[in-house]
Design a protein around this motif. Structure first.
Motif, short mmCIF file in Angstrom:
data_model
loop_
_atom_site.label_atom_id
_atom_site.label_comp_id
_atom_site.label_asym_id
_atom_site.label_seq_id
_atom_site.Cartn_x
_atom_site.Cartn_y
_atom_site.Cartn_z
N ALA A 14 0.37 14.70 2.00
CA ALA A 14 1.11 14.61 3.27
C ALA A 14 2.31 13.70 3.15
O ALA A 14 3.22 13.78 3.96
CB ALA A 14 0.19 14.09 4.38
N GLN A 15 2.31 12.84 2.13
CA GLN A 15 3.41 11.90 2.01
C GLN A 15 4.59 12.49 1.25
O GLN A 15 5.63 11.86 1.18
CB GLN A 15 2.91 10.65 1.27
N LEU A 16 4.43 13.68 0.65
CA LEU A 16 5.46 14.18 -0.24
C LEU A 16 6.28 15.32 0.32
O LEU A 16 7.45 15.42 0.06
CB LEU A 16 4.82 14.64 -1.56
N THR A 17 5.69 16.23 1.06
CA THR A 17 6.38 17.46 1.45
C THR A 17 7.38 17.18 2.56
O THR A 17 7.00 16.78 3.65
CB THR A 17 5.37 18.51 1.94
N PRO A 18 8.67 17.37 2.32
CA PRO A 18 9.67 17.09 3.35
C PRO A 18 9.78 18.24 4.32
O PRO A 18 9.48 19.39 3.99
CB PRO A 18 10.95 16.95 2.53
N ALA A 72 -1.23 2.17 -7.74
CA ALA A 72 -0.77 3.45 -7.18
C ALA A 72 -1.92 4.22 -6.57
O ALA A 72 -1.77 4.87 -5.52
CB ALA A 72 -0.08 4.26 -8.27
N HIS A 73 -3.08 4.18 -7.20
CA HIS A 73 -4.25 4.89 -6.68
C HIS A 73 -4.71 4.27 -5.37
O HIS A 73 -5.09 4.99 -4.43
CB HIS A 73 -5.37 4.83 -7.72
N ARG A 74 -4.68 2.96 -5.28
CA ARG A 74 -5.16 2.27 -4.08
C ARG A 74 -4.28 2.54 -2.86
O ARG A 74 -4.78 2.60 -1.74
CB ARG A 74 -5.21 0.75 -4.33
N VAL A 75 -2.99 2.69 -3.07
CA VAL A 75 -2.06 2.79 -1.93
C VAL A 75 -1.51 4.19 -1.73
O VAL A 75 -0.58 4.38 -0.94
CB VAL A 75 -0.89 1.79 -2.11
N GLU A 76 -2.07 5.21 -2.41
CA GLU A 76 -1.47 6.53 -2.35
C GLU A 76 -1.59 7.18 -0.97
O GLU A 76 -0.89 8.16 -0.70
CB GLU A 76 -2.08 7.44 -3.42
N LYS A 77 -2.45 6.65 -0.08
CA LYS A 77 -2.56 7.20 1.27
C LYS A 77 -1.64 6.50 2.26
O LYS A 77 -1.58 6.88 3.43
CB LYS A 77 -4.00 7.12 1.75
N VAL A 78 -0.96 5.46 1.80
CA VAL A 78 -0.04 4.73 2.68
C VAL A 78 1.33 5.37 2.59
O VAL A 78 1.75 5.85 1.53
CB VAL A 78 0.05 3.24 2.26
N ARG A 79 2.03 5.40 3.70
CA ARG A 79 3.36 6.01 3.73
C ARG A 79 4.27 5.34 2.71
O ARG A 79 4.44 4.12 2.71
CB ARG A 79 3.94 5.86 5.14
N PRO A 80 4.90 6.11 1.80
CA PRO A 80 5.73 5.51 0.75
C PRO A 80 6.87 4.64 1.28
O PRO A 80 7.21 3.62 0.68
CB PRO A 80 6.28 6.73 -0.01
N ALA A 81 7.48 5.03 2.40
CA ALA A 81 8.58 4.23 2.95
C ALA A 81 8.09 2.83 3.33
O ALA A 81 8.79 1.83 3.14
CB ALA A 81 9.18 4.92 4.17
N PRO A 118 7.53 14.08 7.25
CA PRO A 118 7.64 15.21 8.18
C PRO A 118 6.78 15.03 9.41
O PRO A 118 5.65 14.56 9.31
CB PRO A 118 7.15 16.40 7.35
N PRO A 119 7.29 15.39 10.61
CA PRO A 119 6.53 15.19 11.84
C PRO A 119 5.16 15.84 11.82
O PRO A 119 4.20 15.29 12.34
CB PRO A 119 7.44 15.82 12.91
N ARG A 120 5.05 17.01 11.19
CA ARG A 120 3.78 17.73 11.24
C ARG A 120 2.69 17.08 10.39
O ARG A 120 1.53 17.46 10.48
CB ARG A 120 3.98 19.17 10.77
N THR A 121 3.10 16.14 9.47
CA THR A 121 2.10 15.54 8.59
C THR A 121 1.97 14.05 8.79
O THR A 121 1.32 13.38 8.01
CB THR A 121 2.47 15.80 7.12
N ARG A 122 2.60 13.50 9.84
CA ARG A 122 2.47 12.07 10.07
C ARG A 122 1.04 11.72 10.40
O ARG A 122 0.38 12.39 11.19
CB ARG A 122 3.39 11.64 11.21
N GLN A 123 0.59 10.62 9.84
CA GLN A 123 -0.75 10.17 10.10
C GLN A 123 -0.77 9.26 11.32
O GLN A 123 0.21 8.56 11.60
CB GLN A 123 -1.30 9.41 8.89
N PRO A 124 -1.86 9.21 12.04
CA PRO A 124 -1.96 8.26 13.13
C PRO A 124 -1.80 6.84 12.63
O PRO A 124 -2.15 6.54 11.49
CB PRO A 124 -3.40 8.50 13.68
N ALA A 125 -1.29 5.97 13.47
CA ALA A 125 -1.06 4.59 13.07
C ALA A 125 -2.35 3.92 12.60
O ALA A 125 -2.36 3.12 11.67
CB ALA A 125 -0.48 3.80 14.25
#
Length: 423
Positions: A207-211, A281-290, A410-417
């Motif tokens: 979800a963090q990669l597809t623009p 990288a493995h530990r934080v891969e679910k966090v938004r890259p920005a 992308p808006p469609r893949t943003r995770q809840p806060a």
């Protein structure tokens, strides 16, 4: 710890070959890079100023050629381009001892500079291709690449340093050693299985990669999210190259710490990058890259701040402060550099990824060519002014990514806060 590291590594037929090729290439760079000026001085029998100027000119000549390299990566595939670029670099370093003039030296250095930038652009594209054929997110392949590079570079630099310290006459063989290592890397890239994606390949969900489709411009300079990440990446590169260049000179001149402090700090940085790049990288891969880029850039402030106060502290305390600051800075480097690569490869359209990353390398190459000049001019005037400049740059990148972060997902893949905070 070993089981956790193994779980963090990407899988697939290409993983060992990809890691080995990156490692061999990095060993050659480690052998050559720290002694490059001395090596070329020994080969050319010219002044260091002339050698440095020639290398800068060659790097600047190579930059406008990068867009064409990006198109070749997209057309031929990153694996073939990497094979070609490493073969060219190996041949060039084998030919350096035959050069007898500065003009010939510049002519040979242009393809070397172009090959180095090409490899920096093609390697993330290859990592993304391999991820599409495996079962791991692209971020893990990118982390594996960075970990192997740092490990290989550190090993090459240490071995070369010990050999040169024992006998400076071997300086003329540095280029040969680099050529051998790079030739091995070329052969490994050639043997790499699974480097070409097929039409049946299904990308790994991330979800963090597809623009979003509305920002997938075919031209990188028209893609606003990509421009933002390029600016952040170039800024981080300026800080990294600037500190790498300025820190030894400042510490030796100031005399506030023992001479071995420089070696300890760089060794610490290299070891931490090599050991913890993949697990982090493995530990934080679910966090938004920005978000990761913003946090990592903020952590970069630790080292310039420590350099400001170190001169006024007792020697032992100054060393402890610098070591602690290097650990914090390296953590920021681990987080931010990985996240920048993740964003660059994710925002770029798959079929144009080579062109996009080549565009990024134009700015990295420009920063790489001009930052040493910035450092030398600043150190002659005020070291604290240089540390303040790096601090402002770090904070500016952190603010830019914090403000722009939501536009890079992308808006469609943003995770809840709540999910992002939990991750």
């Amino acid at each position: 710890m070993l089981s956790g590291l193994k779980a963090s590594l990407p899988t697939g037929r290409g993983a060992p070959w990809f890691a080995a090729a990156t490692f061999a290439n990095a060993v050659g760079m480690g052998v050559y890079y720290p002694f490059s000026l001395l090596y070329f001085d020994a080969v050319l029998d010219s002044s260091l100023t002339a050698v440095g100027t020639a290398l800068t000119v060659a790097a600047l000549i190579a930059l406008p050629l990068l867009p064409a390299i990006g198109r070749l990566i997209d057309r031929w595939g990153p694996q073939r381009v990497l094979c070609a670029s490493t073969a060219v670099r190996a041949a060039a370093f084998a030919a350096y001892p035959l050069v007898d003039s500065l003009l010939a030296f510049v002519a040979l250095s242009v393809p070397v500079a172009l090959a180095m930038r090409t490899e920096q652009a093609a390697t993330p594209v290859l990592a993304a291709r391999l991820a599409e054929r495996g079962d791991a997110a692209p971020g893990r392949w990118l982390a594996l690449s960075r970990a192997m590079f740092n490990a290989g570079f550190g090993l090459g630099a240490v071995v070369a340093g010990l050999v040169v310290a024992a006998d400076q006459d071997v300086l003329v063989k540095v280029g040969t050693a680099n050529a051998v290592c790079v030739a091995v890397a070329a052969a490994l890239y050639l043997a790499l299985p699974g480097g070409r994606a097929t039409s049946t390949t299904k990308p790994v969900p991330d979800a963090q990669l597809t623009p979003p489709a509305d920002v997938r411009s075919t031209r990188p300079w028209q893609n606003r999210p990509f421009r933002i990440v390029v600016a952040a990446g170039a800024g981080l590169w300026i800080i990294a190259v600037g500190l790498e260049t300025a820190l030894p000179v400042h510490l030796v001149r100031a005399g506030a710490t023992p001479a071995w402090t420089v070696s300890v700090l760089f060794a610490l940085n290299t070891v931490l990058l090599a050991l913890f790049q993949v697990p982090v990288a493995h530990r934080v891969e679910k966090v938004r890259p920005a978000t990761l880029v913003a946090v990592g850039a903020a952590l970069h402030v630790a080292l310039p701040a420590a350099l400001v106060v170190a001169d006024a502290l007792p020697q032992a305390v100054a060393v402890a402060v610098l070591v602690a600051a290097m650990v914090v800075y390296t953590l920021g480097e681990l987080i931010a550099s990985q996240a920048v690569l993740t964003l660059l490869t994710g925002i770029a359209p798959g079929e144009r990824r080579g062109a996009f990353l080549a565009f990024h390398q134009m700015f990295v190459g420009l920063a790489n060519a001009l930052t040493p000049l910035l450092v030398t001019v600043s150190l002659d005037r005020s070291a604290n002014g240089l540390w303040a400049l790096f601090t402002v740059c770090s904070v500016g990148i952190a603010v830019l990514m914090a403000v722009s972060g939501r536009t890079l997902v992308p808006p469609r893949t943003r995770q809840p806060a709540e999910t992002v905070r939990a991750a």
